[in-house]
Design a protein around this motif. Sequence first.
Motif, PDB file in Angstrom:
ATOM      1  N   MET A 132       0.849  -1.184   0.000  1.00  0.00           N
ATOM      2  CA  MET A 132       0.000   0.000   0.000  1.00  0.00           C
ATOM      3  C   MET A 132       0.887   1.237   0.000  1.00  0.00           C
ATOM      4  N   ASN A 133       0.493   2.258  -0.773  1.00  0.00           N
ATOM      5  CA  ASN A 133       1.284   3.479  -0.801  1.00  0.00           C
ATOM      6  C   ASN A 133       0.339   4.653  -0.992  1.00  0.00           C
ATOM      7  N   THR A 134      -0.348   5.037   0.076  1.00  0.00           N
ATOM      8  CA  THR A 134      -1.319   6.118   0.042  1.00  0.00           C
ATOM      9  C   THR A 134      -1.002   7.087   1.163  1.00  0.00           C
ATOM     10  N   SER A 135      -0.799   8.357   0.820  1.00  0.00           N
ATOM     11  CA  SER A 135      -0.445   9.344   1.832  1.00  0.00           C
ATOM     12  C   SER A 135      -1.584   9.528   2.830  1.00  0.00           C
ATOM     13  N   ILE A 136      -1.227   9.612   4.128  1.00  0.00           N
ATOM     14  CA  ILE A 136      -2.207   9.788   5.196  1.00  0.00           C
ATOM     15  C   ILE A 136      -1.934  11.136   5.847  1.00  0.00           C
ATOM     16  N   GLU A 137      -2.534  12.179   5.326  1.00  0.00           N
ATOM     17  CA  GLU A 137      -2.332  13.517   5.879  1.00  0.00           C
ATOM     18  C   GLU A 137      -3.670  14.225   6.019  1.00  0.00           C
ATOM     19  N   PRO A 138      -3.901  14.905   7.138  1.00  0.00           N
ATOM     20  CA  PRO A 138      -3.008  14.904   8.303  1.00  0.00           C
ATOM     21  C   PRO A 138      -3.102  13.598   9.083  1.00  0.00           C
ATOM     22  N   MET A 139      -1.964  13.158   9.592  1.00  0.00           N
ATOM     23  CA  MET A 139      -1.925  11.939  10.405  1.00  0.00           C
ATOM     24  C   MET A 139      -1.980  12.337  11.872  1.00  0.00           C
ATOM     25  N   ARG A 140      -3.018  11.868  12.556  1.00  0.00           N
ATOM     26  CA  ARG A 140      -3.212  12.195  13.971  1.00  0.00           C
ATOM     27  C   ARG A 140      -3.072  10.899  14.768  1.00  0.00           C
ATOM     28  N   ILE A 141      -1.957  10.780  15.452  1.00  0.00           N
ATOM     29  CA  ILE A 141      -1.572   9.509  16.065  1.00  0.00           C
ATOM     30  C   ILE A 141      -1.939   9.461  17.539  1.00  0.00           C
ATOM     31  N   GLY A 142      -2.525   8.326  17.935  1.00  0.00           N
ATOM     32  CA  GLY A 142      -2.736   8.009  19.337  1.00  0.00           C
ATOM     33  C   GLY A 142      -1.775   6.909  19.747  1.00  0.00           C
ATOM     34  N   VAL A 143      -1.284   6.953  20.967  1.00  0.00           N
ATOM     35  CA  VAL A 143      -0.280   6.011  21.457  1.00  0.00           C
ATOM     36  C   VAL A 143      -0.896   5.088  22.500  1.00  0.00           C
ATOM     37  N   LEU A 144      -0.718   3.782  22.310  1.00  0.00           N
ATOM     38  CA  LEU A 144      -1.190   2.795  23.286  1.00  0.00           C
ATOM     39  C   LEU A 144      -0.016   2.392  24.178  1.00  0.00           C
ATOM     40  N   GLY A 145       0.121   3.074  25.307  1.00  0.00           N
ATOM     41  CA  GLY A 145       1.182   2.741  26.240  1.00  0.00           C
ATOM     42  C   GLY A 145       2.225   3.832  26.351  1.00  0.00           C
ATOM     43  N   ALA A 146       2.635   4.129  27.578  1.00  0.00           N
ATOM     44  CA  ALA A 146       3.622   5.185  27.825  1.00  0.00           C
ATOM     45  C   ALA A 146       5.010   4.580  27.970  1.00  0.00           C
ATOM     46  N   ALA A 147       5.435   3.842  26.959  1.00  0.00           N
ATOM     47  CA  ALA A 147       6.737   3.167  27.007  1.00  0.00           C
ATOM     48  C   ALA A 147       7.872   4.156  26.756  1.00  0.00           C
ATOM     49  N   ARG A 148       9.060   3.786  27.236  1.00  0.00           N
ATOM     50  CA  ARG A 148      10.223   4.670  27.065  1.00  0.00           C
ATOM     51  C   ARG A 148      10.557   4.930  25.603  1.00  0.00           C
ATOM     52  N   ILE A 149      10.336   3.945  24.721  1.00  0.00           N
ATOM     53  CA  ILE A 149      10.706   4.080  23.318  1.00  0.00           C
ATOM     54  C   ILE A 149       9.896   5.145  22.599  1.00  0.00           C
ATOM     55  N   VAL A 150       8.753   5.539  23.141  1.00  0.00           N
ATOM     56  CA  VAL A 150       7.845   6.455  22.433  1.00  0.00           C
ATOM     57  C   VAL A 150       8.520   7.787  22.101  1.00  0.00           C
ATOM     58  N   LYS A 151       9.326   8.302  23.007  1.00  0.00           N
ATOM     59  CA  LYS A 151       9.952   9.606  22.758  1.00  0.00           C
ATOM     60  C   LYS A 151      10.862   9.558  21.534  1.00  0.00           C
ATOM     61  N   ALA A 152      11.789   8.608  21.503  1.00  0.00           N
ATOM     62  CA  ALA A 152      12.743   8.532  20.394  1.00  0.00           C
ATOM     63  C   ALA A 152      12.076   8.078  19.098  1.00  0.00           C
ATOM     64  N   ALA A 153      11.132   7.128  19.214  1.00  0.00           N
ATOM     65  CA  ALA A 153      10.557   6.515  18.024  1.00  0.00           C
ATOM     66  C   ALA A 153       9.438   7.324  17.399  1.00  0.00           C
ATOM     67  N   LEU A 154       8.769   8.191  18.192  1.00  0.00           N
ATOM     68  CA  LEU A 154       7.603   8.882  17.665  1.00  0.00           C
ATOM     69  C   LEU A 154       7.559  10.374  18.002  1.00  0.00           C
ATOM     70  N   ILE A 155       7.681  10.713  19.270  1.00  0.00           N
ATOM     71  CA  ILE A 155       7.465  12.105  19.663  1.00  0.00           C
ATOM     72  C   ILE A 155       8.512  13.027  19.054  1.00  0.00           C
ATOM     73  N   ASP A 156       9.788  12.661  19.166  1.00  0.00           N
ATOM     74  CA  ASP A 156      10.840  13.513  18.607  1.00  0.00           C
ATOM     75  C   ASP A 156      10.737  13.643  17.088  1.00  0.00           C
ATOM     76  N   PRO A 157      10.623  12.540  16.332  1.00  0.00           N
ATOM     77  CA  PRO A 157      10.499  12.708  14.881  1.00  0.00           C
ATOM     78  C   PRO A 157       9.223  13.418  14.443  1.00  0.00           C
ATOM     79  N   ALA A 158       8.126  13.266  15.209  1.00  0.00           N
ATOM     80  CA  ALA A 158       6.871  13.928  14.838  1.00  0.00           C
ATOM     81  C   ALA A 158       7.015  15.444  14.848  1.00  0.00           C
ATOM     82  N   ARG A 159       7.969  15.950  15.620  1.00  0.00           N
ATOM     83  CA  ARG A 159       8.182  17.401  15.675  1.00  0.00           C
ATOM     84  C   ARG A 159       8.784  17.949  14.374  1.00  0.00           C
ATOM     85  N   THR A 160       9.369  17.077  13.568  1.00  0.00           N
ATOM     86  CA  THR A 160      10.035  17.537  12.344  1.00  0.00           C
ATOM     87  C   THR A 160       9.394  17.009  11.063  1.00  0.00           C
TER      88      THR A 160
END
Length: 326
Positions: A1-29
């Motif tokens: 599948m190759n279909t753009s999803i914009e705007p992408m509004r993401i919900g997170v299941l779980g407050a794991a440590r990896i979330v910051k590096a894997a999602l929150i930081d890159p989402a800012r850019t």
Amino acid sequence: MNTSIEPMRIGVLGAARIVKAALIDPARTVDGVEVVAIAARDPDRARRYAAQHGIGHVHPSYQALLADPVVNAVYIPLPAALHAPWTIAAIEAGKHVLCEKPFTSNTAAAEQVAEVAASSDSVVMEAYHSHHHPLQARLREIIASGELGRITAARATFCAPVPPGRDIRWDLTLGGGGLLDVGYYPVRQLRDLFGPAPEVTAARAWQRGGIDRLITATLRFASGVEGRIVSSIWSRHLIGATLEVAGEDGRMRVSWPYHPQMRGRIRVRGGHGSRVEPADRRSTYTYQLEAFRDGDDSGTGPADAVAQMRTLDAIYTAAGMSPRPS
């Protein structure tokens, strides 16, 4: 599948440590992506996490987050044994899904998720972030160029210290063990370079309470390449991640091949002399989030995840252990 999803509004299941590096930081850019909601097993932890990282909405449960019409995509960083049920629940709720690797805790569960994903319109990706970094394409280019000659052997390792204790990687019921964590990377690296369905010819595990703290395995690829992997979360091999490729005319060694932003380098010694190529320092997680936003699941879709789980389960079996439970 190759279909753009914009705007992408993401919900997170779980407050794991990896979330910051894997999602929150890159989402800012990454344009067109926003982390809008979070839920956790402990609501107080979710509230603290949301306040710390600027997430606008905290849901009282995973089910409530999946019912939120504002959320159109979900990131799942839960323990491996919980990936399958919550990925399926998210798909059935009409969400796009980025599920942390390993996709599930065993092959049967991965096949079940893949079947559900195939009958939906959701983009479902395994978060094998290394795949999206330009380093991986460069490694394939060097091998294909012939400067190393015919490839005969390769060795991939990942060792990280995770002392026995309350960490989920030491909980068998949650899909614990080193192979599904750090070991995922060297196995996937060799499969991506030399063939998707190697034969596991040997494996040995050092266990503690049914948890593999160290595993070594030998993989035989159809091309004749013999691959060796080392996976460790608690052994004398405390920390390190390398890839070594040996050919008839040269050798290649890669430092930090799975997280090349951590000063990764390619060192080549062959018929054209020796050289060092520094890796792109842009984060693998940023490249991954762009691919998820663009709906580009090539290489990290459910079918790829199933193939990876088959090899991981085969290594466990060859080492005299059982695949991880769901």
